[in-house]
Design a protein around this motif. Structure first.
Motif, PDB file in Angstrom:
ATOM      1  N   SER A  74       0.831  -1.206   0.000  1.00 43.24           N
ATOM      2  CA  SER A  74       0.000   0.000   0.000  1.00 43.24           C
ATOM      3  C   SER A  74       0.871   1.265   0.000  1.00 43.24           C
ATOM      4  O   SER A  74       1.780   1.386   0.832  1.00 43.24           O
ATOM      5  CB  SER A  74      -0.901   0.013   1.228  1.00 43.24           C
ATOM      6  OG  SER A  74      -1.469   1.295   1.356  1.00 43.24           O
ATOM      7  N   PRO A  75       0.597   2.230  -0.915  1.00 44.26           N
ATOM      8  CA  PRO A  75       1.383   3.477  -0.897  1.00 44.26           C
ATOM      9  C   PRO A  75       1.136   4.291   0.374  1.00 44.26           C
ATOM     10  O   PRO A  75       1.925   5.173   0.719  1.00 44.26           O
ATOM     11  CB  PRO A  75       0.891   4.231  -2.141  1.00 44.26           C
ATOM     12  CG  PRO A  75      -0.454   3.663  -2.448  1.00 44.26           C
ATOM     13  CD  PRO A  75      -0.434   2.243  -1.972  1.00 44.26           C
ATOM     14  N   ASN A  76       0.035   4.010   1.069  1.00 42.44           N
ATOM     15  CA  ASN A  76      -0.261   4.725   2.330  1.00 42.44           C
ATOM     16  C   ASN A  76       0.615   4.231   3.481  1.00 42.44           C
ATOM     17  O   ASN A  76       0.636   4.840   4.537  1.00 42.44           O
ATOM     18  CB  ASN A  76      -1.702   4.483   2.783  1.00 42.44           C
ATOM     19  CG  ASN A  76      -2.716   4.973   1.801  1.00 42.44           C
ATOM     20  OD1 ASN A  76      -2.736   4.554   0.652  1.00 42.44           O
ATOM     21  ND2 ASN A  76      -3.573   5.872   2.253  1.00 42.44           N
ATOM     22  N   GLY A  77       1.280   3.118   3.298  1.00 45.40           N
ATOM     23  CA  GLY A  77       2.005   2.505   4.415  1.00 45.40           C
ATOM     24  C   GLY A  77       1.203   1.347   4.988  1.00 45.40           C
ATOM     25  O   GLY A  77       0.053   1.100   4.574  1.00 45.40           O
ATOM     26  N   SER A 287       8.672   8.378  -5.458  1.00 43.42           N
ATOM     27  CA  SER A 287       9.170   7.191  -4.768  1.00 43.42           C
ATOM     28  C   SER A 287       8.244   6.011  -5.065  1.00 43.42           C
ATOM     29  O   SER A 287       7.041   6.193  -5.278  1.00 43.42           O
ATOM     30  CB  SER A 287       9.191   7.485  -3.264  1.00 43.42           C
ATOM     31  OG  SER A 287       9.012   6.320  -2.510  1.00 43.42           O
ATOM     32  N   ILE A 288       8.820   4.823  -5.071  1.00 39.48           N
ATOM     33  CA  ILE A 288       7.985   3.636  -5.342  1.00 39.48           C
ATOM     34  C   ILE A 288       7.217   3.228  -4.081  1.00 39.48           C
ATOM     35  O   ILE A 288       6.218   2.527  -4.153  1.00 39.48           O
ATOM     36  CB  ILE A 288       8.855   2.491  -5.910  1.00 39.48           C
ATOM     37  CG1 ILE A 288       9.548   2.991  -7.189  1.00 39.48           C
ATOM     38  CG2 ILE A 288       8.037   1.240  -6.205  1.00 39.48           C
ATOM     39  CD1 ILE A 288      10.554   2.050  -7.784  1.00 39.48           C
ATOM     40  N   GLY A 289       7.644   3.697  -2.951  1.00 43.06           N
ATOM     41  CA  GLY A 289       6.883   3.393  -1.738  1.00 43.06           C
ATOM     42  C   GLY A 289       7.709   3.627  -0.490  1.00 43.06           C
ATOM     43  O   GLY A 289       8.923   3.822  -0.564  1.00 43.06           O
ATOM     44  N   PRO A 290       7.032   3.653   0.655  1.00 45.31           N
ATOM     45  CA  PRO A 290       7.724   3.933   1.920  1.00 45.31           C
ATOM     46  C   PRO A 290       8.546   2.739   2.431  1.00 45.31           C
ATOM     47  O   PRO A 290       8.414   1.638   1.913  1.00 45.31           O
ATOM     48  CB  PRO A 290       6.581   4.244   2.878  1.00 45.31           C
ATOM     49  CG  PRO A 290       5.391   3.544   2.319  1.00 45.31           C
ATOM     50  CD  PRO A 290       5.577   3.483   0.836  1.00 45.31           C
ATOM     51  N   ASP A 291       9.323   3.014   3.465  1.00 41.73           N
ATOM     52  CA  ASP A 291      10.112   1.963   4.125  1.00 41.73           C
ATOM     53  C   ASP A 291       9.168   1.137   5.012  1.00 41.73           C
ATOM     54  O   ASP A 291       8.832   1.531   6.126  1.00 41.73           O
ATOM     55  CB  ASP A 291      11.215   2.635   4.957  1.00 41.73           C
ATOM     56  CG  ASP A 291      12.003   1.632   5.785  1.00 41.73           C
ATOM     57  OD1 ASP A 291      11.616   0.441   5.841  1.00 41.73           O
ATOM     58  OD2 ASP A 291      13.006   2.047   6.395  1.00 41.73           O
ATOM     59  N   LYS A 292       8.742   0.015   4.500  1.00 43.45           N
ATOM     60  CA  LYS A 292       7.725  -0.786   5.208  1.00 43.45           C
ATOM     61  C   LYS A 292       8.318  -1.521   6.410  1.00 43.45           C
ATOM     62  O   LYS A 292       7.616  -1.801   7.381  1.00 43.45           O
ATOM     63  CB  LYS A 292       7.078  -1.780   4.233  1.00 43.45           C
ATOM     64  CG  LYS A 292       6.335  -1.083   3.088  1.00 43.45           C
ATOM     65  CD  LYS A 292       5.671  -2.050   2.155  1.00 43.45           C
ATOM     66  CE  LYS A 292       6.636  -2.829   1.291  1.00 43.45           C
ATOM     67  NZ  LYS A 292       7.418  -2.000   0.352  1.00 43.45           N
ATOM     68  N   LEU A 293       9.605  -1.851   6.328  1.00 45.10           N
ATOM     69  CA  LEU A 293      10.210  -2.562   7.474  1.00 45.10           C
ATOM     70  C   LEU A 293      10.233  -1.658   8.712  1.00 45.10           C
ATOM     71  O   LEU A 293      10.002  -2.130   9.829  1.00 45.10           O
ATOM     72  CB  LEU A 293      11.635  -2.996   7.133  1.00 45.10           C
ATOM     73  CG  LEU A 293      11.768  -4.331   6.398  1.00 45.10           C
ATOM     74  CD1 LEU A 293      13.233  -4.612   6.093  1.00 45.10           C
ATOM     75  CD2 LEU A 293      11.161  -5.485   7.194  1.00 45.10           C
ATOM     76  N   ASN A 294      10.500  -0.378   8.508  1.00 44.36           N
ATOM     77  CA  ASN A 294      10.489   0.542   9.651  1.00 44.36           C
ATOM     78  C   ASN A 294       9.075   0.635  10.239  1.00 44.36           C
ATOM     79  O   ASN A 294       8.893   0.702  11.455  1.00 44.36           O
ATOM     80  CB  ASN A 294      10.998   1.924   9.227  1.00 44.36           C
ATOM     81  CG  ASN A 294      11.283   2.821  10.417  1.00 44.36           C
ATOM     82  OD1 ASN A 294      11.550   2.331  11.518  1.00 44.36           O
ATOM     83  ND2 ASN A 294      11.220   4.124  10.211  1.00 44.36           N
ATOM     84  N   GLN A 295       8.097   0.616   9.356  1.00 40.90           N
ATOM     85  CA  GLN A 295       6.704   0.655   9.834  1.00 40.90           C
ATOM     86  C   GLN A 295       6.360  -0.640  10.568  1.00 40.90           C
ATOM     87  O   GLN A 295       5.664  -0.620  11.584  1.00 40.90           O
ATOM     88  CB  GLN A 295       5.762   0.889   8.660  1.00 40.90           C
ATOM     89  CG  GLN A 295       6.053   2.219   7.972  1.00 40.90           C
ATOM     90  CD  GLN A 295       4.967   2.665   7.031  1.00 40.90           C
ATOM     91  OE1 GLN A 295       3.836   2.232   7.121  1.00 40.90           O
ATOM     92  NE2 GLN A 295       5.317   3.553   6.119  1.00 40.90           N
TER      93      GLN A 295
END
Ligand SMILES: Cc1ncc(COP(=O)(O)O)c(C=O)c1O
Length: 432
Positions: A74-77, A287-295
């Motif tokens: 998801s681009p929203n995170g 950007s292709i997307g946020p840092d999901k691992l940090n989330q």
């Protein structure tokens, strides 16, 4: 302490001498204390050190099955992370975007998207309508002012009342179509600590604006940063805007910079469905997307909204004694002198000290000479100019309680020296 402004001159001289002696003694301790920025202490940061080993080996799959090690999702995170912050941001998870580590970066992006391409309901790029202006409740956050100033936006100061900005003045100024936005730190404001009153939020949400695409840049940086047991509430600006027929007016920002790690936490944006779609559309080019691992590691660490509040309670236990110490010292040294007033905030990171008009710069300079650094005088105002040269921002979060006490003492003694300097000069002039 009697009011210095009406003290007989001989007493004032004697009083100044005693202050000078204390100041000199403090200076001789060769202190090096920095209270310039609202930086969490090492003890506070350590509260989140479980993050250093999360999500942990083999744990990289989000609740919806997204592999957080790879592109897309998801681009929203992550939904589970957005759910934790929905209460803090006052928006449902689908109206939240979590991306990057900084809310200021998201404010920067929202502003530049608006300047380059316009916003929903607007006539096109804000930059094509230059010169545009932003309302700046002052004293306020220097990075807000620097951000807009850096892109050529005119800064228009607005007074604060203790319960938010002077809304009569805001309504008058916002009638000008050149006024495209307003900076707001609506809860435990930086630096005054005030909370916008429900009526203020309502009027900001409902007022007529000259620009149809006017935006409130609603930086709720301190939404969960309480300093007392009372978790003060802020009226929900997104709901108020929707209720009053201006659903796209507010852009809400937040972060975990002072909850988990500054510079390694989460930046957040929340707004109406139209604004979120607008923001994500522009972002998809960036950007292709946020840092999901940090989330994911934040979701694992905090677990839920209750976990967020448990953590902020632990911060409060560390911070509150430092703020109490500032109150004690300022009260002892400045109380009743008639040359200073200061805030006693119920949350946030700052104490806002107003010294005698015309003496803030001198006070900060004297404090510096005694080894105590506070935010440069003027910084809390647009263009770095405090028209009355009286506001000083004190950030007591980083040093320990004893050091905070010494620093507050140094600032208070400096304020007294600066004030007595002027008062004695004034007396000399009237005696001539
Ligand atoms: C009002 C306000 N907004 C934003 C920030 C910075 O937030 P971030 O680290 O998320 O960019 C601060 C930091 O002091 C702040 O006081």
């Amino acid at each position: 302490m009697p009011d210095l402004r009406s003290m007989p001159i001989a007493e004032l001289h004697a009083y100044r001498e005693s202050v000078e002696q204390r100041y000199t003694a403090l200076k001789e301790r060769r202190l090096s204390l920095n209270l310039t920025r609202g930086k969490p202490s090492d003890e506070q940061i350590a509260l989140s050190d479980a993050l250093l080993s999360l999500p942990g080996p083999g744990d990289y799959t989000a609740a919806d099955g997204t592999d957080c090690r790879n592109y897309f999702g998801s681009p929203n995170g992550l939904l589970e992370t957005r759910q934790i912050f929905a209460g803090m941001l006052g928006a449902p998870p689908e109206q939240i975007v979590i991306d990057g580590v900084s809310s200021i970066a998201l404010m920067h992006d929202a502003l530049t998207y608006a300047l380059l391409t316009g916003v929903p309901g607007g006539r096109g790029p804000w930059s094509a309508e230059a010169p545009i202006a932003f309302l700046c409740p002052s004293p306020g956050y220097d990075r807000h002012f620097a951000l807009t100033e850096g892109y050529g936006v005119k800064l228009v100061p607005v007074a604060l009342t203790g319960h938010g900005p002077d809304v009569d003045e805001v309504e008058r100024l916002a009638a000008d179509p050149a006024v495209k936005g307003m900076w707001c730190v609506p809860k435990y404001s930086n630096p005054t600590g005030e909370i916008y009153a429900p009526e203020t939020v309502k009027r900001l949400a409902s007022m007529r604006t000259g620009a149809a695409d006017f935006r409130l840049f609603w930086d709720n940086a301190y939404g969960v940063h309480h300093l007392t047991e009372t978790r003060h509430e802020l009226a929900n600006v997104l709901e108020a805007c929707a209720r009053h027929g201006n659903p796209d007016r507010a852009l809400v920002f937040g972060s975990t910079s002072k909850i988990t790690y500054g510079g390694a936490g989460l930046g957040m944006f929340a707004s109406s469905p139209a604004n979120v779609a607008w923001f994500l559309d522009r972002r998809s080019r960036q950007s292709i997307g946020p840092d999901k691992l940090n989330q994911l590691r934040h979701a694992r660490f905090l677990r839920d909204e209750a976990g967020l509040h448990r953590l902020t309670d632990a911060h409060r236990a560390i911070l509150a004694p430092k703020f109490r110490r500032v109150q004690e010292v300022l009260g002892d040294l400045l109380g009743g002198t008639g040359v200073a007033t200061w805030t006693d905030p119920a949350g946030g990171y700052f104490v806002s000290l107003d010294v005698m008009d015309g003496t803030a710069k001198r006070t900060v300079e004297l404090a510096k000479q005694a080894g105590i650094q506070v935010t440069p005088a003027g910084r809390t105002f647009p263009y770095g100019k405090d028209p009355l040269d009286r506001n000083i921002r004190i950030a007591p979060s980083y040093p320990d309680v004893a050091e905070v006490g010494l620093a507050a003492e140094g600032v208070a003694l400096s304020a007294l020296l600066a004030a007595t300097e002027i008062l004695l000069q004034q007396r000399a002039v009237t005696a001539r």
